[in-house]
Design an enzyme around this catalytic site. Structure first.
Site, short mmCIF file in Angstrom:
data_model
loop_
_atom_site.label_atom_id
_atom_site.label_comp_id
_atom_site.label_asym_id
_atom_site.label_seq_id
_atom_site.Cartn_x
_atom_site.Cartn_y
_atom_site.Cartn_z
N SER A 236 4.98 7.57 2.71
CA SER A 236 3.55 8.27 2.75
C SER A 236 2.50 8.30 3.54
O SER A 236 1.72 9.02 4.39
CB SER A 236 3.35 8.72 1.85
OG SER A 236 2.61 7.73 0.60
N GLY B 118 4.72 5.99 -4.65
CA GLY B 118 5.92 5.20 -4.92
C GLY B 118 5.98 5.42 -3.42
O GLY B 118 5.56 5.41 -2.58
N THR C 87 -1.53 -15.52 0.08
CA THR C 87 -1.25 -16.54 0.93
C THR C 87 -1.44 -16.69 2.65
O THR C 87 -1.04 -17.57 3.38
CB THR C 87 -0.07 -17.50 0.12
OG1 THR C 87 0.12 -18.65 0.80
CG2 THR C 87 1.37 -16.25 0.78
N SER D 73 -3.95 -22.58 4.07
CA SER D 73 -2.91 -22.68 4.31
C SER D 73 -2.21 -20.55 4.40
O SER D 73 -1.49 -20.20 4.31
CB SER D 73 -1.92 -22.74 3.57
OG SER D 73 -0.37 -22.32 3.11
N HIS E 233 0.45 -1.40 -0.20
CA HIS E 233 -0.08 -0.32 0.13
C HIS E 233 0.95 0.92 0.01
O HIS E 233 0.42 2.05 -0.67
CB HIS E 233 -1.10 0.14 1.31
CG HIS E 233 -2.15 -1.05 1.39
ND1 HIS E 233 -3.46 -0.44 0.59
CD2 HIS E 233 -1.99 -2.21 0.71
CE1 HIS E 233 -4.46 -1.37 0.82
NE2 HIS E 233 -3.72 -2.17 1.06
N ASP F 161 7.19 5.45 -0.12
CA ASP F 161 8.24 6.64 0.47
C ASP F 161 7.54 6.90 1.82
O ASP F 161 7.91 8.24 1.99
CB ASP F 161 7.99 7.67 -0.51
CG ASP F 161 6.84 8.41 -0.28
OD1 ASP F 161 5.39 7.86 -0.31
OD2 ASP F 161 5.91 9.58 -0.93
#
Length: 320
Positions: A70, A66, A184, A238, A60, A68
């Site tokens: 944030s 990017g 998973t 799993s 996220h 960074d």
């Protein structure tokens, strides 16, 4: 042998892409990675689901402005972390704990965004997944705005929307499949299942791609008028082991999330999933762990700030 290949391959990626590099803190803060590792290990001992939480936090963070940091900022309701697409994202306290410890041994050196990336690696490894080298050298961004998080991938997205959102970040159809397989480990809330189980468009009812053996099980866990905050494993059978079982479940109609199920409706993404279960796989076919490492390292380069851009925050939830 597969683990050795993962380590070598990811190391080559780390030293060849962008201005990030493996061992960035070797001289300035040699304890950086061991401190993060210890903090994550302690957190998982208290709550094993923290592994999935930290992996999701990295995803996220990278998908908005990017990688960074944030998403870590908490400066009111307009901060990015409060965006609808970030519902349920957590792990902030683990990152803060690691940052606090690092500030005592090498003040003002290790960025919060690097801590997020390192914590995700530790989470994967502690869930029996691959241990891979993490290129570091990110700096923290100076902007965190809820309005910039409106294009996060969503569980209700069509496969076309998912592919477009990943492509927009420089990620391929294969990256979409492999990074989705991070499901998973971890759980989801019944809130995200309501439409798929009871109001599936266009005519309502349940998603017809759900295996008929699995449908009663899902409805029992998430009844139509039940508590939407009840949680269930995303990877049936799993949920705490990092492996490719999630891809088997998607193939066989046992996907929990709608967005995961959509991966088997598109020929390109279906081919990626099938490639891990062919007659000659995994002996001669692709290795899921190797591909995952390649994809998550590539994701970790999205929009990074290096050099003189950004800052090294003193605390992770506030700008300097």
């Amino acid at each position: 042998m597969a683990l050795v290949l993962v380590l070598i391959f990811s190391y080559l990626i780390g030293i060849s892409k962008g201005q990030l590099r493996v061992g960035f803190y070797a001289e300035t803060c040699p304890e950086a990675e061991s401190v993060v590792s210890a903090v994550v290990r302690d957190a998982l001992q208290s709550n094993p689901n923290t592994a999935a939480v930290l992996l999701r936090l990295h995803f996220h963070d990278c998908f908005v402005q990017g990688c960074d940091g944030s998403i870590l900022i908490e400066d009111g309701p307009g901060a990015e972390r409060h965006a609808f697409g970030h519902q349920g994202v957590g792990g902030f306290e683990v990152i803060e704990r690691a940052k606090e410890q690092l500030e005592t041994v090498c003040r003002g050196v290790v960025s919060c965004s690097d801590i997020v990336a390192l914590a995700a690696r530790e989470a994967v490894a502690l869930a029996s997944g691959p241990f891979y080298q993490v290129p570091t050298g990110r700096r923290d961004g100076r902007v965190s705005n809820i309005s910039q998080a409106g294009d996060m991938p969503d569980v209700s997205d069509s496969i076309q929307q998912l592919k477009a959102k990943f492509l927009n970040k420089g990620l391929s159809e294969k990256d979409l499949v492999v990074l989705s397989a991070a499901h998973t480990i971890g759980t989801t809330a019944c809130f995200f299942m309501t439409q798929r189980l009871y109001k599936f468009p266009p005519g309502g009812g349940s998603d017809p791609t759900i295996n008929l053996e699995f449908l009663p099980e899902l409805k029992a866990k998430c009844p139509q008028n039940g508590d939407v905050n009840v949680r269930l494993p995303i990877d049936r059978g799993s949920e705490r082991i990092f492996d490719n079982q999630i891809l088997r479940n998607i193939r066989d109609g046992f996907a929990v999330l709608q967005s995961d199920a959509r991966l088997y409706e598109d020929q390109a993404t279906k081919n990626v999933i099938d490639s891990y279960f062919g007659f000659l796989s995994p002996i001669f076919g692709p290795f899921f762990e190797t591909d995952f490492v390649e994809s998550i390292v590539r994701m970790g380069h999205i929009g990074v700030k290096t050099g003189s851009r950004g800052e090294i925050r003193r605390v992770c939830n506030a700008f300097n």
